[in-house]
Enzyme design. Sequence first.
Site, mmCIF file in Angstrom:
data_model
loop_
_atom_site.group_PDB
_atom_site.id
_atom_site.type_symbol
_atom_site.label_atom_id
_atom_site.label_comp_id
_atom_site.label_asym_id
_atom_site.label_seq_id
_atom_site.Cartn_x
_atom_site.Cartn_y
_atom_site.Cartn_z
ATOM 1 N N ARG A 68 0.843 -1.200 0.000
ATOM 2 C CA ARG A 68 0.000 0.000 0.000
ATOM 3 C C ARG A 68 0.871 1.241 0.000
ATOM 4 N NH1 ARG A 68 -0.620 2.200 5.281
ATOM 5 N NH2 ARG A 68 0.445 0.983 6.877
ATOM 6 N N ALA A 112 10.070 -0.490 2.771
ATOM 7 C CA ALA A 112 9.348 -0.936 3.966
ATOM 8 C C ALA A 112 9.745 -0.101 5.181
ATOM 9 C CB ALA A 112 9.630 -2.411 4.225
ATOM 10 N N LYS A 172 6.194 7.853 20.039
ATOM 11 C CA LYS A 172 6.046 8.221 21.447
ATOM 12 C C LYS A 172 7.121 9.249 21.773
ATOM 13 C CE LYS A 172 2.785 5.777 23.573
ATOM 14 N NZ LYS A 172 1.695 6.403 24.351
ATOM 15 N N LEU A 173 6.815 10.144 22.700
ATOM 16 C CA LEU A 173 7.874 11.007 23.206
ATOM 17 C C LEU A 173 8.974 10.147 23.816
ATOM 18 C CD1 LEU A 173 5.771 13.804 24.946
ATOM 19 C CD2 LEU A 173 6.944 13.939 22.743
ATOM 20 N N TYR A 203 11.947 6.743 14.950
ATOM 21 C CA TYR A 203 11.794 6.834 13.495
ATOM 22 C C TYR A 203 12.865 7.736 12.882
ATOM 23 C CZ TYR A 203 9.428 7.606 8.996
ATOM 24 O OH TYR A 203 9.117 7.683 7.663
ATOM 25 N N THR A 236 -0.794 10.618 2.052
ATOM 26 C CA THR A 236 -1.066 9.191 2.142
ATOM 27 C C THR A 236 -2.204 8.968 3.129
ATOM 28 O OG1 THR A 236 0.506 8.871 3.961
ATOM 29 C CG2 THR A 236 1.375 8.642 1.716
#
Length: 452
Positions: A221, A293, A299-300, A358, A393
């Site tokens: 997707r 991928a 989260k903080l 991330y 997205t």
Amino acid sequence: MSGNDLLATLSNTGIAKQLGLPTVPALRRHRPGDPLLAGPVLVASAGDGRFAGPVAAFVREHGQQVIAEAGEEKLHGVVVDLTGARTLADLAAAQQILTPAVKRVGPSGRVLLIGAEPAEAPGAEAAAVAQALDGLVRSIGKELRFGATANLLVVAAGAPPAAVDSSLRFFLSARSAYVDGQVVRVSEPVGTPQEPAEVDDPRAEERPLAGRIAVVTGAARGIGAAVAETLARDGASIVAVDVPAAGEGLARTANRTGGTALQLDITAADAADRLLTHLTERHGGVDLVVHNAGITRDKLLANMTADRWDSVLAVNLGAQLAINEALLAAGSPLHDAGRVVCVSSQSGIAGNRGQTNYAASKAGVIGMVRAFAPRFAERGATINAVAPGFIETEMTGKMPIGTREAGRRVNSLKQGGLPVDVAEAIGWLGRAESGGLNGQVVRVCGQSMLGA
């Protein structure tokens, strides 16, 4: 532009003008059958450059008029060869060319500067002039209107004129709609004198990836599906990869692209071996590997747990490291003129609140690409990265409206990008003729005001 972007939908209507709403330009994007160039191109040189002649021939080859200096006509593009610029007088000459020219650039027009590598400059003044182009092009990008963009190619002294062909095709075309304010370095194409890397037929604009086998991870997707569809449109045979839980979406992608699906958890210990064995046995090798991928577990940092951290780093970075090492090993199915393209993120460059895991993983992708580049070059292959900014997205559609609007507007093009914009950049880097691009990180962000 996205159908969910109400401001973009309204911005060119009478209601928008009455309300004083800002204009969001409609970007020209590539459609099969469209000409590469949409109008005349001004080609000029300041200093003793070596690319103005080949660029002019390129423009004529694609059926458009070459303009020597700005007049009254609208311009599709402006290309200024500054590879020979050595002095402040040469830089002033560039300003004299650009000032009248940018006024004539039409909607979705292109400004492209071609400069020399500052580290190779013969003296301090020449190095300063070469580096000045960086600030010049980024500022031009922020001044242009109506969806026009500005970018800079920095060309190494040893790179032949043909090394910039694929970048000319990309930056002057509608394929680069959401790439703005970027500095891309072009070196001598990888490969050995005995076995030079293959190049695509420069006239095969509609199917530049014909005959190439392309693997896309995270293909079920979003951006991954768009990448697979775009590469297939350009002629590649697709191997779509995703986790078994995404099998239904993966099958849809494979069916739309006429490719095959491989259900695989890329974080598994044997994932790299299974992937490369599949490519060898089912497809006879691979030409393009797209590491798309990725996951988020936001989260903080004060509330970050080990499982959130580890899962993001494993998918977004660890799996890429393992697969790339396998591609470099003896007996790897990676063909000559192989290309690896990794998806990083603007978050990896600028950081983002609540995304330490991330952002760390995506910054790590950039470091990985730069470290692997010499090793891939030894094989006659390349590795590069794209770093998307705000892309429309399903995920960004669920953001709070304030966050979503900020992401859309804080860039030179005043809108979010589309998944196809990321895919077009990957297709450019995946061409066989893009062998002069190695270790590069290209932002697909509309020249976001965030980060470098």
